[in-house]
Design an enzyme around this catalytic site. Sequence first.
Site, mmCIF file in Angstrom:
data_model
loop_
_atom_site.group_PDB
_atom_site.id
_atom_site.type_symbol
_atom_site.label_atom_id
_atom_site.label_comp_id
_atom_site.label_asym_id
_atom_site.label_seq_id
_atom_site.Cartn_x
_atom_site.Cartn_y
_atom_site.Cartn_z
ATOM 1 N N VAL A 45 -35.275 -48.757 -79.849
ATOM 2 C CA VAL A 45 -35.413 -48.540 -81.288
ATOM 3 C C VAL A 45 -35.497 -47.029 -81.484
ATOM 4 O O VAL A 45 -36.503 -46.403 -81.143
ATOM 5 C CB VAL A 45 -36.675 -49.230 -81.845
ATOM 6 C CG1 VAL A 45 -36.798 -48.979 -83.342
ATOM 7 C CG2 VAL A 45 -36.653 -50.731 -81.544
ATOM 8 N N ALA A 48 -35.039 -40.960 -86.276
ATOM 9 C CA ALA A 48 -34.452 -39.656 -86.592
ATOM 10 C C ALA A 48 -35.241 -38.520 -85.946
ATOM 11 O O ALA A 48 -34.681 -37.486 -85.596
ATOM 12 C CB ALA A 48 -34.373 -39.455 -88.100
ATOM 13 N N CYS A 55 -37.843 -46.983 -75.825
ATOM 14 C CA CYS A 55 -36.858 -47.637 -74.963
ATOM 15 C C CYS A 55 -37.061 -49.145 -74.940
ATOM 16 O O CYS A 55 -38.145 -49.655 -75.225
ATOM 17 C CB CYS A 55 -36.974 -47.105 -73.537
ATOM 18 S SG CYS A 55 -36.631 -45.347 -73.378
ATOM 19 N N GLU A 57 -37.275 -51.182 -72.380
ATOM 20 C CA GLU A 57 -38.252 -51.636 -71.392
ATOM 21 C C GLU A 57 -39.670 -51.544 -71.944
ATOM 22 O O GLU A 57 -40.482 -52.460 -71.771
ATOM 23 C CB GLU A 57 -38.136 -50.805 -70.103
ATOM 24 C CG GLU A 57 -36.784 -50.885 -69.439
ATOM 25 C CD GLU A 57 -35.770 -49.837 -69.923
ATOM 26 O OE1 GLU A 57 -34.857 -49.516 -69.148
ATOM 27 O OE2 GLU A 57 -35.887 -49.336 -71.071
ATOM 28 N N CYS A 92 -40.108 -45.084 -68.614
ATOM 29 C CA CYS A 92 -40.198 -46.549 -68.529
ATOM 30 C C CYS A 92 -40.645 -46.990 -67.141
ATOM 31 O O CYS A 92 -41.441 -47.923 -67.007
ATOM 32 C CB CYS A 92 -38.868 -47.191 -68.893
ATOM 33 S SG CYS A 92 -38.533 -47.099 -70.668
#
Length: 135
Positions: A45, A48, A55, A57, A92
């Site tokens: 997701v 801006a 991420c 994960e 991640c």
Amino acid sequence: MSDKVHELVQRCRQARDMAYCPYSRFPVGAAVLTAGGDIITGCNVENASYGLTVCAERTAIQRAVVEGHRKFSAIAVTCDIEDHFVGPCGACRQVLMEFGSDWIVYLTKPDGSYKQTSLAELLPLAFSPAHLHKN
């Protein structure tokens, strides 16, 4: 491929299709397999303000934690790159390490093919919660 691994790979591919990535145009999907056999998905997701992007994960882990899960056995990750396998970013990998090093990691391609590795292999000499516990 076992039925559970097949489902894990399929679910991460479905999650990739839900990615919100208007800036990078690099959709990523992830699916974690809990110790109890549940599958929790996540996608990237973007924002801006790039530093606020999350991420796939980490989205999957955060959703799983909200649902009460703390033990995991595997994760599948996919993106749109077709010619080679792509692993989780360093941030991640560190977030996954918070929940143990003995995960199976399935790096998948858009066609559903995958490569099996482990979190310990992807993040050797990792800093983990064990380093914070005094003996």
